[in-house]
Design an enzyme around this catalytic site. Structure first.
Site, PDB file in Angstrom:
ATOM      1  N   GLY A 168      -4.953  -1.831   4.925  1.00  0.00           N
ATOM      2  CA  GLY A 168      -4.130  -2.943   4.444  1.00  0.00           C
ATOM      3  C   GLY A 168      -4.784  -4.292   4.693  1.00  0.00           C
ATOM      4  N   LYS A 206       0.844  -1.191   0.000  1.00  0.00           N
ATOM      5  CA  LYS A 206       0.000   0.000   0.000  1.00  0.00           C
ATOM      6  C   LYS A 206       0.884   1.248   0.000  1.00  0.00           C
ATOM      7  CE  LYS A 206      -3.575   2.275   2.704  1.00  0.00           C
ATOM      8  NZ  LYS A 206      -4.547   2.197   3.779  1.00  0.00           N
ATOM      9  N   GLU A 257      10.417  -4.638   4.750  1.00  0.00           N
ATOM     10  CA  GLU A 257      10.544  -6.043   4.330  1.00  0.00           C
ATOM     11  C   GLU A 257      10.232  -6.188   2.843  1.00  0.00           C
ATOM     12  OE1 GLU A 257       8.809  -4.908   6.900  1.00  0.00           O
ATOM     13  OE2 GLU A 257       8.859  -6.282   8.613  1.00  0.00           O
TER      14      GLU A 257
END
Ligand code: F6P
Length: 568
Positions: A273, A213, A219
């Protein structure tokens, strides 16, 4: 209820608190013998049957919970969500995941603008792109068809799509459309996850979808850079344009990363999310694997529940009933955990997805107005498919702590097996457990029963089951794309109901930030120590000791700047 006042200060909350003693006096054995009560504790929508008769609750409890819903202005809050009001106040955003699965002709406004045409513009783009990839009209840099997809993303940009993919993997219709294709998910920043994802794949036939998003998640971005290198090293940097696409709300960062904005699929800040599986986050990778028409059925299933949630009276409304009774379990009966137990291997990734939806949404310590809460919110969610869970943690559920359970069963298996000479078919065997476990939890087994069975006296305490352990049973007719969408939306809305009643903001997630910023400091120190030999400083004794041990033990990592990819 005035703004800033808490739901626990209202009459209905106090009434429920007083009611707890009555309920505690009544064992589920007695409650289940009341046919009138049990008949009214069933709700059905579109072939989905919810049995809530094994809740430690009577009809009076339900009336009181409905009063609580009124005191919490539940209906108004649901309406505000559907009307696109900025109910996620700490981020000043509306919460409109319902628009992601609305039919093309629906009108759902955000700031006075109908967002449904934007949603369908992206869905049409996904349909077109996925068809081009699947048909081989879009080919890789060396002219080969892209038959494998790695979706990079974490949290909400991973768990929902993984759940749906896992659920569709054995659905006969979905299997047919996935012939010859693979979909994998790279989430963890652990290089082992990279190694496992690329193992056996050829960059020439692989499409990488970067899903984020924000397009800033550490990560995901490191994994994206790693796979960009994997492609470039094999096929040259120009191949990235053919082998990498993105899903994001931040199209500027997508372009900066080196992905052509034409190959980016947008979504919007009004999609949280963990509520984004129905956006391009899930729809793109799933359409690449199964084709858009299958995924469209999943969206339709979710939408059918949105309409039910919005319009059904609370007494018949599946997400509302589940949500109110969950509040009862957590806040009044004092059961802080919830086991999610699907009797379907296809739903093996359902509990991990719901963990995020539920715990990131409702694990809050203050009200939506910032007032510290004197009551706990959110459940500790965990789960495994039955019957595997039965041979793992059910001991604790039967004789240890009381954990309200969600039993989820399916009438028709995706993959029936019949064996000549067996008493029942394999799905019946599975479902025998689905039907038996809730009763075992509810009724238990008394010392008297054990004595009658001539159980030796010293063993009686060990073999006694107290019972009176609540559960829901949810029975789906099938597990196809449509029903999977319904299951998802039932849980999303149930969790919203809980948050609305607790008076919290279920749509922000500030609690994940602190750990992220501390990791940034550690990262800086690791760099300084490795590259410049600087001592570990500025941490407490514990972290300094551990970091020093880590650096000493891994002193053989290359000092020079270099690229080394997994070897498996
Ligand atoms: O874990 C925190 C979080 O912000 C989640 O809410 C989100 O789903 C996840 O990180 C991934 O974020 P993004 O899609 O921006 O990479």
């Amino acid at each position: 209820m005035a703004s800033n006042s808490l739901i626990c200060e209202t009459g209905p909350w106090k009434d429920l608190t007083a009611h707890v003693e009555n309920i505690k006096k009544t064992h589920l054995r007695e409650l289940l013998s009341d046919t009138e009560r049990c008949t009214s504790m069933m709700a059905e929508f579109d072939g989905i049957l919810l049995d809530y008769s094994r809740q430690c609750a009577n009809l009076d409890t339900l009336d009181k919970l409905h009063n609580l819903a009124e005191a919490a202005h539940l209906k108004e809050k649901i309406n505000r969500m559907f009307n696109g009001e900025r109910i996620n106040s700490s981020e000043n955003r509306s919460v409109l995941h319902i628009a992601l699965r609305a039919s093309r002709d629906s009108v759902i406004n955000n700031d006075g603008k109908n967002v449904v045409p934007d949603v369908w513009q992206v869905l049409d783009k996904i349909r077109d792109f996925s068809e081009r990839i699947r048909s081989g009209a879009w080919i890789g840099a060396t002219g080969k068809v892209l038959k494998d997809v790695i979706a990079i993303g974490i949290g909400g940009s991973f768990l929902g799509p993984l759940f749906v993919h896992t659920a569709l993997q054995t659905d006969p219709e979905a299997i047919e459309f996935a012939q010859g294709r693979q979909l994998r998910f790279l989430a963890n920043v652990d290089p082992i996850d990279v190694a496992r994802n690329i193992a056996g794949l050829n960059p020439e036939t692989t499409l990488v979808v970067v899903v984020s998003k924000t397009f800033t998640t550490a990560e995901t971005m490191l994994n994206a850079r790693t796979l960009r290198e994997w492609i470039s090293a094999a096929l040259g940097p120009q191949a990235v344009a053919k082998h990498m696409v993105a899903v994001s709300t931040n199209l500027m960062l997508v372009e900066k990363f080196g992905i052509d904005p034409n190959n980016a699929f947008a979504f919007w800040d009004w999609v949280g999310g963990r509520y984004s599986v129905c956006s391009a986050v899930g729809v793109l990778p799933l359409s690449l694997q199964y084709g858009f028409p299958v995924v469209e059925k999943f969206l339709k299933g979710a939408s059918s529940i949105d309409q039910h949630f919005y319009s059904a009276p609370f007494a018949k409304n599946l997400p509302v009933l589940l949500g109110l009774l969950s509040v009862w379990n957590v806040s009044f009966l004092g059961f802080p955990a919830r086991a999610i137990l699907p009797y379907s291997q296809a739903l093996e990734k359902f509990a991990p997805h719901i963990q995020q939806v539920s715990m990131e949404s409702n694990g809050k310590g203050v009200s939506i107005d910032g007032v510290p809460l004197p009551y706990g919110t959110g459940e500790i969610d965990f789960g495994e498919p039955g019957t595997n869970g039965q041979h793992s943690f059910y001991q604790l559920i039967h004789q240890g702590r009381v954990i309200p359970c969600d039993f989820i069963g399916v009438v028709k298996s995706q993959q029936p097996v019949y064996l000549k000479g067996e008493m029942v078919n394999n799905h019946d065997e599975l479902m025998s457990n689905f039907f038996a476990q809730p009763d075992a939890l509810a009724y238990g087994k008394t010392a008297e029963q054990l004595l009658k069975e001539n159980v030796p006296r010293p063993l009686i305490p060990h073999k006694t089951f107290s019972g009176n352990r609540p559960s829901f049973s949810l029975l789906l007719p099938l597990l196809n794309a449509y029903n999977i969408g319904q299951l998802l939306a039932i849980y999303e809305h149930r969790i919203a109901v809980e948050g609305f009643v607790w008076g919290i903001n279920s749509f922000d997630q500030w609690g994940v930030e602190l750990g992220k910023s501390l990791a940034t400091q550690v990262r800086k120190h690791l760099h300084a120590s490795r590259k410049k030999g600087e001592p570990v400083e500025g941490f407490n004794f514990s972290t300094t000791t551990m970091l020093t041990r880590y650096l000493q033990g891994s002193a053989d990592v290359p000092k020079e700047d270099c690229t080394i990819l997994p070897k498996m």
